[in-house]
Scaffold this motif. Structure first.
Motif, mmCIF file in Angstrom:
data_model
loop_
_atom_site.group_PDB
_atom_site.id
_atom_site.type_symbol
_atom_site.label_atom_id
_atom_site.label_comp_id
_atom_site.label_asym_id
_atom_site.label_seq_id
_atom_site.Cartn_x
_atom_site.Cartn_y
_atom_site.Cartn_z
ATOM 1 N N LYS A 50 32.679 -135.841 -17.786
ATOM 2 C CA LYS A 50 32.495 -136.240 -19.185
ATOM 3 C C LYS A 50 33.313 -137.489 -19.450
ATOM 4 C CE LYS A 50 32.673 -134.799 -23.881
ATOM 5 N NZ LYS A 50 32.303 -133.813 -24.784
ATOM 6 N N ALA A 51 32.688 -138.506 -20.041
ATOM 7 C CA ALA A 51 33.371 -139.750 -20.387
ATOM 8 C C ALA A 51 34.003 -139.597 -21.762
ATOM 9 C CB ALA A 51 32.389 -140.910 -20.389
ATOM 10 N N GLN A 52 35.235 -140.074 -21.881
ATOM 11 C CA GLN A 52 35.946 -140.037 -23.150
ATOM 12 C C GLN A 52 36.464 -141.431 -23.465
ATOM 13 O OE1 GLN A 52 39.689 -137.948 -23.180
ATOM 14 N NE2 GLN A 52 39.374 -137.282 -25.288
ATOM 15 N N PHE A 53 36.293 -141.861 -24.714
ATOM 16 C CA PHE A 53 36.787 -143.156 -25.159
ATOM 17 C C PHE A 53 38.303 -143.132 -25.116
ATOM 18 C CE2 PHE A 53 38.214 -145.814 -28.766
ATOM 19 C CZ PHE A 53 37.774 -147.040 -28.301
ATOM 20 N N GLY A 54 38.896 -144.121 -24.418
ATOM 21 C CA GLY A 54 40.339 -144.176 -24.267
ATOM 22 C C GLY A 54 40.964 -145.410 -24.888
ATOM 23 N N GLY A 55 40.290 -146.009 -25.862
ATOM 24 C CA GLY A 55 40.813 -147.197 -26.526
ATOM 25 C C GLY A 55 40.051 -148.435 -26.097
ATOM 26 N N ALA A 56 40.221 -149.501 -26.908
ATOM 27 C CA ALA A 56 39.495 -150.737 -26.641
ATOM 28 C C ALA A 56 40.346 -151.938 -27.001
ATOM 29 C CB ALA A 56 38.190 -150.778 -27.426
ATOM 30 N N ILE A 57 40.051 -153.027 -26.312
ATOM 31 C CA ILE A 57 40.655 -154.324 -26.613
ATOM 32 C C ILE A 57 39.560 -155.149 -27.267
ATOM 33 C CG2 ILE A 57 41.705 -156.379 -25.618
ATOM 34 C CD1 ILE A 57 42.384 -154.610 -23.165
ATOM 35 N N GLY A 58 39.802 -155.680 -28.457
ATOM 36 C CA GLY A 58 38.810 -156.493 -29.151
ATOM 37 C C GLY A 58 37.813 -155.661 -29.921
ATOM 38 N N HIS A 59 36.929 -156.353 -30.647
ATOM 39 C CA HIS A 59 35.936 -155.675 -31.466
ATOM 40 C C HIS A 59 34.655 -156.498 -31.631
ATOM 41 C CE1 HIS A 59 38.338 -158.190 -34.161
ATOM 42 N NE2 HIS A 59 37.231 -158.324 -34.871
ATOM 43 N N MET A 67 32.846 -153.423 -21.731
ATOM 44 C CA MET A 67 33.070 -153.239 -20.300
ATOM 45 C C MET A 67 34.239 -152.288 -20.065
ATOM 46 S SD MET A 67 30.712 -155.033 -18.970
ATOM 47 C CE MET A 67 31.124 -155.155 -17.276
ATOM 48 N N VAL A 68 34.105 -151.405 -19.091
ATOM 49 C CA VAL A 68 35.180 -150.491 -18.722
ATOM 50 C C VAL A 68 36.184 -151.270 -17.875
ATOM 51 C CG1 VAL A 68 35.773 -148.384 -17.466
ATOM 52 C CG2 VAL A 68 33.626 -148.512 -18.747
ATOM 53 N N ARG A 79 38.827 -140.615 -18.871
ATOM 54 C CA ARG A 79 39.176 -141.454 -20.022
ATOM 55 C C ARG A 79 38.924 -142.909 -19.651
ATOM 56 N NH1 ARG A 79 44.251 -139.452 -22.365
ATOM 57 N NH2 ARG A 79 42.778 -137.977 -23.187
ATOM 58 N N LEU A 80 38.114 -143.601 -20.459
ATOM 59 C CA LEU A 80 37.712 -144.968 -20.164
ATOM 60 C C LEU A 80 38.276 -145.916 -21.217
ATOM 61 C CD1 LEU A 80 33.958 -144.267 -19.323
ATOM 62 C CD2 LEU A 80 35.909 -144.321 -17.760
ATOM 63 N N ARG A 81 39.009 -146.929 -20.759
ATOM 64 C CA ARG A 81 39.536 -147.973 -21.642
ATOM 65 C C ARG A 81 38.575 -149.148 -21.563
ATOM 66 N NH1 ARG A 81 44.323 -149.783 -24.164
ATOM 67 N NH2 ARG A 81 44.698 -151.988 -23.800
ATOM 68 N N LEU A 82 38.259 -149.751 -22.714
ATOM 69 C CA LEU A 82 37.191 -150.744 -22.797
ATOM 70 C C LEU A 82 37.698 -152.109 -23.222
ATOM 71 C CD1 LEU A 82 34.659 -148.527 -24.770
ATOM 72 C CD2 LEU A 82 34.919 -148.714 -22.303
ATOM 73 N N ASP A 83 36.957 -153.139 -22.797
ATOM 74 C CA ASP A 83 37.187 -154.505 -23.255
ATOM 75 C C ASP A 83 35.960 -154.908 -24.066
ATOM 76 O OD1 ASP A 83 37.762 -157.147 -23.723
ATOM 77 O OD2 ASP A 83 37.709 -157.759 -21.619
ATOM 78 N N CYS A 84 36.153 -155.075 -25.378
ATOM 79 C CA CYS A 84 35.044 -155.384 -26.283
ATOM 80 C C CYS A 84 35.061 -156.835 -26.745
ATOM 81 C CB CYS A 84 35.083 -154.443 -27.485
ATOM 82 S SG CYS A 84 34.836 -152.713 -27.035
ATOM 83 N N ASN A 85 35.776 -157.703 -26.046
ATOM 84 C CA ASN A 85 35.810 -159.131 -26.371
ATOM 85 C C ASN A 85 34.630 -159.827 -25.716
ATOM 86 O OD1 ASN A 85 38.218 -159.241 -27.918
ATOM 87 N ND2 ASN A 85 39.404 -159.060 -26.034
ATOM 88 N N LEU A 86 34.112 -160.859 -26.376
ATOM 89 C CA LEU A 86 33.052 -161.677 -25.781
ATOM 90 C C LEU A 86 33.658 -162.577 -24.712
ATOM 91 C CD1 LEU A 86 31.067 -162.817 -28.941
ATOM 92 C CD2 LEU A 86 30.308 -161.232 -27.194
ATOM 93 N N ALA A 87 32.951 -162.755 -23.624
ATOM 94 C CA ALA A 87 33.375 -163.686 -22.586
ATOM 95 C C ALA A 87 33.155 -165.109 -23.088
ATOM 96 C CB ALA A 87 32.580 -163.439 -21.306
ATOM 97 N N PRO A 88 33.907 -166.097 -22.590
ATOM 98 C CA PRO A 88 33.696 -167.477 -23.029
ATOM 99 C C PRO A 88 32.251 -167.911 -22.786
ATOM 100 C CG PRO A 88 35.696 -167.299 -21.722
ATOM 101 C CD PRO A 88 35.006 -165.975 -21.639
ATOM 102 N N GLY A 89 31.622 -168.456 -23.824
ATOM 103 C CA GLY A 89 30.236 -168.897 -23.720
ATOM 104 C C GLY A 89 29.215 -167.803 -23.990
#
Length: 135
Positions: A50-59, A67-68, A79-89
């Motif tokens: 089971k995947a569980q949200f473990g926090g995120a960077i960005g919004h 991205m995990v 527990r999966l920590r996420l990066d929710c920032n847009l990549a450059p471009g």
């Protein structure tokens, strides 16, 4: 003597089956770092985790498209920590399952007004709100 040989062979078979059977139970969860949260959740679910949200960077992105970047195990829970920032471009993707009801420009193409021109879409355009004093 023959009974002892059969008993020893049977015990060896039982021990071998027990050792082989525990190999799959001790298997590690699949590594989902670098996948989107939606894909990672589906992969883990298919493997019995089971995947569980473990926090995120960005919004900048919706959670399913983030991205995990880190995965930690807690039994069958991952527990999966996420990066929710847009990549450059990178531009922000449209939210899934959303559709524009009114096309840009405010007219529905292909709905002739009788003269072959497009007519305005009802409700499209600028809405003016006039405040009314109360009291």
């Amino acid at each position: 003597m023959r009974k002892i040989a059969l008993l020893t062979g049977g015990c060896a078979a039982v021990v071998a089956m027990a050792v082989l059977g525990t190999g799959s139970a001790a298997a590690e969860a699949p590594d989902v770092v670098g996948e989107t949260f939606a894909t990672a959740s589906a992969i883990l679910k298919s493997q019995g985790y089971k995947a569980q949200f473990g926090g995120a960077i960005g919004h900048d992105l919706p959670q399913s498209q983030c991205m995990v970047v880190e995965q930690t195990a807690a039994g069958r829970m991952q527990r999966l920590r996420l990066d929710c920032n847009l990549a450059p471009g990178q531009t922000q993707p449209a939210a899934p399952n959303t559709h524009r009801l009114v096309p840009q420009g405010g007219s529905m193409p292909g709905l002739p007004d009788g003269n072959g021109a497009s007519r305005p879409t009802p409700g499209a355009g600028t809405v003016t709100v006039v405040p009314v004093p109360v009291g």
